[in-house]
Write a protein that holds these residues in place. Structure first.
Motif, PDB file in Angstrom:
ATOM      1  N   LYS A   1     -53.002   6.759   8.402  1.00 10.78           N
ATOM      2  CA  LYS A   1     -53.427   5.775   7.402  1.00 10.78           C
ATOM      3  C   LYS A   1     -54.670   5.011   7.854  1.00 10.78           C
ATOM      4  CE  LYS A   1     -52.021   1.782   4.748  1.00 10.78           C
ATOM      5  NZ  LYS A   1     -50.984   0.827   4.434  1.00 10.78           N
ATOM      6  N   ASN A   2     -54.696   4.567   9.088  1.00 11.63           N
ATOM      7  CA  ASN A   2     -55.808   3.755   9.571  1.00 11.63           C
ATOM      8  C   ASN A   2     -56.822   4.535  10.398  1.00 11.63           C
ATOM      9  OD1 ASN A   2     -54.885   1.336   8.369  1.00 11.63           O
ATOM     10  ND2 ASN A   2     -53.331   1.196   9.969  1.00 11.63           N
ATOM     11  N   LEU A   3     -56.771   5.852  10.337  1.00 11.58           N
ATOM     12  CA  LEU A   3     -57.752   6.688  11.022  1.00 11.58           C
ATOM     13  C   LEU A   3     -59.139   6.354  10.464  1.00 11.58           C
ATOM     14  CD1 LEU A   3     -57.938   9.032  13.061  1.00 11.58           C
ATOM     15  CD2 LEU A   3     -57.807  10.581  11.110  1.00 11.58           C
ATOM     16  N   ASP A   4     -60.082   6.066  11.346  1.00  7.13           N
ATOM     17  CA  ASP A   4     -61.413   5.637  10.900  1.00  7.13           C
ATOM     18  C   ASP A   4     -62.175   6.811  10.288  1.00  7.13           C
ATOM     19  OD1 ASP A   4     -63.860   4.492  10.427  1.00  7.13           O
ATOM     20  OD2 ASP A   4     -64.301   4.038  12.529  1.00  7.13           O
ATOM     21  N   MET A   5     -62.250   6.798   8.969  1.00  6.98           N
ATOM     22  CA  MET A   5     -62.967   7.839   8.245  1.00  6.98           C
ATOM     23  C   MET A   5     -63.955   7.209   7.265  1.00  6.98           C
ATOM     24  SD  MET A   5     -59.950  10.633   7.705  1.00  6.98           S
ATOM     25  CE  MET A   5     -61.093  11.957   7.335  1.00  6.98           C
ATOM     26  N   ARG A   6     -64.461   6.008   7.638  1.00  4.98           N
ATOM     27  CA  ARG A   6     -65.376   5.280   6.748  1.00  4.98           C
ATOM     28  C   ARG A   6     -66.590   6.104   6.338  1.00  4.98           C
ATOM     29  NH1 ARG A   6     -65.501  -0.105  10.232  1.00  4.98           N
ATOM     30  NH2 ARG A   6     -65.462   1.556  11.751  1.00  4.98           N
ATOM     31  N   ALA A   7     -67.021   7.024   7.178  1.00  2.93           N
ATOM     32  CA  ALA A   7     -68.181   7.858   6.846  1.00  2.93           C
ATOM     33  C   ALA A   7     -67.914   8.711   5.599  1.00  2.93           C
ATOM     34  CB  ALA A   7     -68.543   8.755   8.025  1.00  2.93           C
ATOM     35  N   PHE A   8     -66.633   8.900   5.278  1.00  2.24           N
ATOM     36  CA  PHE A   8     -66.253   9.721   4.127  1.00  2.24           C
ATOM     37  C   PHE A   8     -65.670   8.882   2.989  1.00  2.24           C
ATOM     38  CE2 PHE A   8     -65.807  12.385   7.913  1.00  2.24           C
ATOM     39  CZ  PHE A   8     -66.692  13.401   7.594  1.00  2.24           C
ATOM     40  N   GLU A   9     -65.817   7.552   3.053  1.00  2.00           N
ATOM     41  CA  GLU A   9     -65.224   6.666   2.044  1.00  2.00           C
ATOM     42  C   GLU A   9     -65.573   7.120   0.630  1.00  2.00           C
ATOM     43  OE1 GLU A   9     -65.760   2.097   0.882  1.00  2.00           O
ATOM     44  OE2 GLU A   9     -65.136   2.442   2.964  1.00  2.00           O
ATOM     45  N   GLY A  10     -64.557   7.147  -0.217  1.00  2.00           N
ATOM     46  CA  GLY A  10     -64.730   7.592  -1.592  1.00  2.00           C
ATOM     47  C   GLY A  10     -64.419   9.069  -1.781  1.00  2.00           C
ATOM     48  N   SER A  11     -64.252   9.792  -0.684  1.00  2.85           N
ATOM     49  CA  SER A  11     -63.966  11.225  -0.767  1.00  2.85           C
ATOM     50  C   SER A  11     -62.476  11.466  -0.980  1.00  2.85           C
ATOM     51  CB  SER A  11     -64.400  11.938   0.516  1.00  2.85           C
ATOM     52  OG  SER A  11     -65.780  11.812   0.715  1.00  2.85           O
ATOM     53  N   ILE A  12     -62.186  12.608  -1.543  1.00  9.15           N
ATOM     54  CA  ILE A  12     -60.806  13.045  -1.737  1.00  9.15           C
ATOM     55  C   ILE A  12     -60.709  14.468  -1.208  1.00  9.15           C
ATOM     56  CG2 ILE A  12     -58.993  13.513  -3.429  1.00  9.15           C
ATOM     57  CD1 ILE A  12     -60.385  11.438  -5.251  1.00  9.15           C
ATOM     58  N   PHE A  13     -59.773  14.681  -0.277  1.00  8.35           N
ATOM     59  CA  PHE A  13     -59.579  15.997   0.321  1.00  8.35           C
ATOM     60  C   PHE A  13     -58.218  16.537  -0.079  1.00  8.35           C
ATOM     61  CE2 PHE A  13     -62.549  13.805   3.110  1.00  8.35           C
ATOM     62  CZ  PHE A  13     -63.533  14.759   3.293  1.00  8.35           C
ATOM     63  N   ASP A  14     -58.180  17.792  -0.443  1.00 11.00           N
ATOM     64  CA  ASP A  14     -56.950  18.472  -0.835  1.00 11.00           C
ATOM     65  C   ASP A  14     -56.702  19.552   0.199  1.00 11.00           C
ATOM     66  OD1 ASP A  14     -54.879  19.819  -2.099  1.00 11.00           O
ATOM     67  OD2 ASP A  14     -56.134  20.635  -3.689  1.00 11.00           O
ATOM     68  N   GLY A  15     -55.560  19.503   0.850  1.00 10.83           N
ATOM     69  CA  GLY A  15     -55.290  20.505   1.873  1.00 10.83           C
ATOM     70  C   GLY A  15     -53.834  20.534   2.268  1.00 10.83           C
ATOM     71  N   GLU A  16     -53.588  21.150   3.398  1.00  5.38           N
ATOM     72  CA  GLU A  16     -52.231  21.335   3.875  1.00  5.38           C
ATOM     73  C   GLU A  16     -51.995  20.508   5.131  1.00  5.38           C
ATOM     74  OE1 GLU A  16     -49.243  25.100   4.436  1.00  5.38           O
ATOM     75  OE2 GLU A  16     -51.374  25.422   4.723  1.00  5.38           O
TER      76      GLU A  16
END
Length: 148
Positions: free
Chosen positions: A121-136
């Protein structure tokens, strides 16, 4: 899944207009009901965009032309199929949130899985803010201690 007549009745009870005289699909009615519930209070959280998960295909099932296009295009990504669960990761300012591909029976919104993966949940992924990833989401068996 409810019958078409049950979904129509539920839409009418909630005041959701349905174009009269035209055929409607279950998918259309479910999307209208989900949108209705999306506008309701979501425990103080910003509502998540309801992204329909992508369904994977075996590349061997594609025609030769489709296979070549997929392999040469930058529009596609491929990976080995594991035996995990499908997850949709929403990178949000308030923290990462996860949903499944399944919908809740009472609201038709995608099931939220965020509490099941608190370490992400709190993994720093600010560089991708606004993105949505669909995966497994997959955890190899060697990481699970089954003797504890």
């Amino acid at each position: 899944m409810k019958k078409l007549s049950e979904l129509i009745k539920e839409c009418r009870e909630k005041g959701i207009s349905i174009t009269e005289g035209n055929k409607v699909s279950k998918e259309y009615l479910v999307s209208r009901l989900a949108e209705f519930h999306l506008q309701r209070d979501q425990r103080g959280l910003q509502p998540l965009e309801q992204i329909t998960p992508q369904l994977a295909k075996d590349i061997a099932d594609l025609s030769e032309k489709e296979r070549e296009e997929a392999l040469r295009s930058d529009r596609f990504a491929a990976g080995e199929k594991k035996n995990g669960i499908r997850g949709i990761l929403h990178i949000r300012p308030e923290g990462n949130r996860f949903t499944s591909r399944n919908r809740r029976a009472n609201t038709y919104l995608l099931n939220e899985l965020t509490d099941n993966v608190p370490h992400l949940k709190n993994l720093d992924m600010r560089a991708f803010e606004g993105s949505i990833f669909d995966g497994e989401l997959y955890l190899p068996s060697e990481f699970v201690n089954s003797t504890a």
